[in-house]
Design a protein around this motif. Sequence first.
Motif, mmCIF file in Angstrom:
data_model
loop_
_atom_site.group_PDB
_atom_site.id
_atom_site.type_symbol
_atom_site.label_atom_id
_atom_site.label_comp_id
_atom_site.label_asym_id
_atom_site.label_seq_id
_atom_site.Cartn_x
_atom_site.Cartn_y
_atom_site.Cartn_z
ATOM 1 N N UNK A 121 -14.302 28.394 -4.945
ATOM 2 C CA UNK A 121 -13.445 29.739 -4.744
ATOM 3 C C UNK A 121 -14.199 30.878 -5.247
ATOM 4 N N UNK A 122 -14.911 30.718 -6.377
ATOM 5 C CA UNK A 122 -15.460 31.816 -6.940
ATOM 6 C C UNK A 122 -16.895 32.204 -6.308
ATOM 7 N N UNK A 123 -17.414 31.377 -5.699
ATOM 8 C CA UNK A 123 -18.586 31.642 -4.885
ATOM 9 C C UNK A 123 -19.755 31.227 -5.898
ATOM 10 N N UNK A 124 -19.515 30.459 -7.011
ATOM 11 C CA UNK A 124 -20.542 30.209 -7.793
ATOM 12 C C UNK A 124 -21.560 28.960 -7.213
ATOM 13 N N UNK A 125 -20.858 28.389 -6.392
ATOM 14 C CA UNK A 125 -21.456 27.454 -5.501
ATOM 15 C C UNK A 125 -21.101 27.243 -4.092
ATOM 16 N N UNK A 126 -21.844 26.816 -3.253
ATOM 17 C CA UNK A 126 -21.650 26.812 -1.830
ATOM 18 C C UNK A 126 -21.460 25.528 -1.300
ATOM 19 N N UNK A 127 -21.975 24.458 -1.872
ATOM 20 C CA UNK A 127 -21.907 23.039 -1.431
ATOM 21 C C UNK A 127 -21.383 22.183 -2.694
ATOM 22 N N UNK A 128 -20.602 21.467 -2.367
ATOM 23 C CA UNK A 128 -20.052 20.626 -3.357
ATOM 24 C C UNK A 128 -19.419 19.255 -3.239
ATOM 25 N N UNK A 136 -8.500 15.951 -3.408
ATOM 26 C CA UNK A 136 -7.520 16.641 -4.046
ATOM 27 C C UNK A 136 -8.005 17.882 -4.998
ATOM 28 N N UNK A 137 -9.377 17.666 -5.423
ATOM 29 C CA UNK A 137 -9.856 18.765 -6.005
ATOM 30 C C UNK A 137 -10.829 19.566 -5.192
ATOM 31 N N UNK A 138 -10.864 19.498 -3.984
ATOM 32 C CA UNK A 138 -11.617 20.465 -3.112
ATOM 33 C C UNK A 138 -10.792 21.568 -2.499
ATOM 34 N N UNK A 145 0.735 -1.153 0.015
ATOM 35 C CA UNK A 145 0.093 -0.071 0.058
ATOM 36 C C UNK A 145 0.917 1.275 -0.066
ATOM 37 N N UNK A 146 0.552 2.222 -0.823
ATOM 38 C CA UNK A 146 1.167 3.478 -1.039
ATOM 39 C C UNK A 146 0.574 4.691 -0.489
ATOM 40 N N UNK A 147 -0.780 4.842 -0.642
ATOM 41 C CA UNK A 147 -1.527 5.885 -0.329
ATOM 42 C C UNK A 147 -2.918 5.792 -0.762
ATOM 43 N N UNK A 148 -3.775 6.739 -0.220
ATOM 44 C CA UNK A 148 -5.312 6.526 -0.238
ATOM 45 C C UNK A 148 -5.821 7.912 -0.183
ATOM 46 N N UNK A 149 -7.028 7.984 -0.830
ATOM 47 C CA UNK A 149 -8.043 9.313 -1.148
ATOM 48 C C UNK A 149 -9.253 8.844 -0.939
ATOM 49 N N UNK A 150 -10.074 9.781 -1.226
ATOM 50 C CA UNK A 150 -11.577 9.573 -1.002
ATOM 51 C C UNK A 150 -12.312 10.689 -1.523
ATOM 52 N N UNK A 151 -13.549 10.835 -1.291
ATOM 53 C CA UNK A 151 -14.361 12.020 -1.811
ATOM 54 C C UNK A 151 -15.245 12.330 -0.702
ATOM 55 N N UNK A 152 -15.253 13.811 -0.532
ATOM 56 C CA UNK A 152 -16.054 14.219 0.737
ATOM 57 C C UNK A 152 -16.954 15.672 -0.047
ATOM 58 N N UNK A 153 -17.534 16.228 1.182
ATOM 59 C CA UNK A 153 -18.383 17.355 0.722
ATOM 60 C C UNK A 153 -17.888 18.784 1.473
ATOM 61 N N UNK A 154 -17.472 19.742 0.382
ATOM 62 C CA UNK A 154 -17.243 21.058 0.774
ATOM 63 C C UNK A 154 -18.257 21.694 1.257
ATOM 64 N N UNK A 174 -16.415 24.407 5.768
ATOM 65 C CA UNK A 174 -16.459 23.005 6.467
ATOM 66 C C UNK A 174 -16.175 21.856 5.429
ATOM 67 N N UNK A 175 -15.630 20.886 6.008
ATOM 68 C CA UNK A 175 -15.530 19.468 5.110
ATOM 69 C C UNK A 175 -16.170 18.408 5.716
ATOM 70 N N UNK A 176 -17.164 17.965 5.192
ATOM 71 C CA UNK A 176 -18.062 16.909 6.026
ATOM 72 C C UNK A 176 -18.307 15.694 5.341
ATOM 73 N N UNK A 177 -18.604 14.465 5.817
ATOM 74 C CA UNK A 177 -18.887 13.392 4.969
ATOM 75 C C UNK A 177 -19.929 13.270 4.032
ATOM 76 N N UNK A 178 -19.871 12.482 3.321
ATOM 77 C CA UNK A 178 -21.275 12.233 2.260
ATOM 78 C C UNK A 178 -22.390 12.054 3.003
ATOM 79 N N UNK A 179 -23.363 12.187 2.300
ATOM 80 C CA UNK A 179 -24.649 11.670 2.952
ATOM 81 C C UNK A 179 -24.803 10.232 2.940
ATOM 82 N N UNK A 180 -25.684 9.668 3.608
ATOM 83 C CA UNK A 180 -26.084 8.161 3.612
ATOM 84 C C UNK A 180 -27.432 8.026 3.236
#
Length: 430
Positions: A249-256, A261-263, A137-146, A275-281
């Motif tokens: 960053x431009x304020x076009x969206x508030x939640x994504x 690495x792309x947030x 194993x080298x490294x790991x990533x995932x996706x979350x909500x900003x 805030x950074x929060x977990x995805x919904x269930x």
Amino acid sequence: MSRRALLGAALGIPLLSACAGFDTSGAAGAGSVGFLSTQFTPVEERRRYEQALREHLRVDVAYNPVEAGVFATTIRSQVESGRVGTGLVGGLHGHLAPVADQLDDVDDLLADLTAAGYSDEVLDLARLGGATAKYVPWMQATYVVAVHRRALDHLPPGVDVQHLDYDGYLRWAQAAAAAEGRPVFGIPAGPNGLHHRFHQGYLLPSFTGGQITTFTTPDAESAWEYLRELWAVTAPASTNYDFMQEPLARGEVLVAWDHVARLVGAVDQRPDEWLMVPAPRGPKGLGYMLIVAGVGLPRGGAERELAEQAIRGLSDPALQVETLRQNAFFPVVRTELPTDLPAGIALESAAVRAQQEADDAILALPPVGLDSRDAEVSQVFANCFTRICLNREPVRAVLGSEARTLSAILGELRVPCWAPDPVADVCEVG
């Protein structure tokens, strides 16, 4: 489903040889390890990672990032010809699975690295379905909500931003759109966006418990009907967004939702606003996608002793943390994260931990074993989004049509299922 795998024995370094003109063979000069990888292909990511290697390895490494198709073809052609100029290969779990037969076992190397504290789940993945480990194993990533804090003003009663469910997420998006006079939730649905990973790893596992074997079930229909409702209050410009940090960053969206690495770029300038929060269930649990990368040794590879030394260095906590700091890929070894991480990374780390350690977490992987046809399978999920959400075609008809395409691909490949679908020798669309 805990993935506490976070950071084992420092190395240091001389000169890194990954520089201009390095060819796609992954070869390097005598005394240097050719490191062929599918990761950090963007110029800035590569530059930062090369710098991290220079500062933390005591091995001369020529780092060469290539596309997944080139990666697999290069490894196979070298091993089959008996002329292996590459010493070390690194890629996502799904990139390494198709070339498992061209990789040497690394059980002995992992035994030397037991103090690193890899999780049992990640070590199981490293076996690539066999009896012995094929990568370290080298490294790991995932996706979350900003979440921009301004969006918290629109939270409906009873909706907890730290413990979202899909119903509350939809009601929040609706309330925010009404209050702001426009949709302010977004997804990366642009030409190079990763929204197909949302469908594969988040939406469908949360609603159906699976990805492929539940593709046409009533639960899957409910999932896509839900997404159509959510899309109605999602920023239409999302079809142009590849990296959500930019519109955030431009304020076009508030939640994504997006890859960590792309947030992170949206947060660093004004961290107190985010805030950074977990995805919904969903009805079945909290579906989330784990992106695991590993490093392996091609059969007959060059500079074997140095390559093994490089792997030991890659597992060092200091380099693992620096990779997190620079490129937002999280450690896979046990370590305490420092308090001076960039603000965005620090926020993400808490969200990643909460997501992975949720009692109802459902681990999903990107498609495994598809080799160059991964893009075709991912396109099926992207097609479902386009046809259901953008073109408003009937959900059942779309799923039936796309299931035939998916079945044809998997029927040709005859690969096993991957998480969260049940283990099976041949994965079949359900």
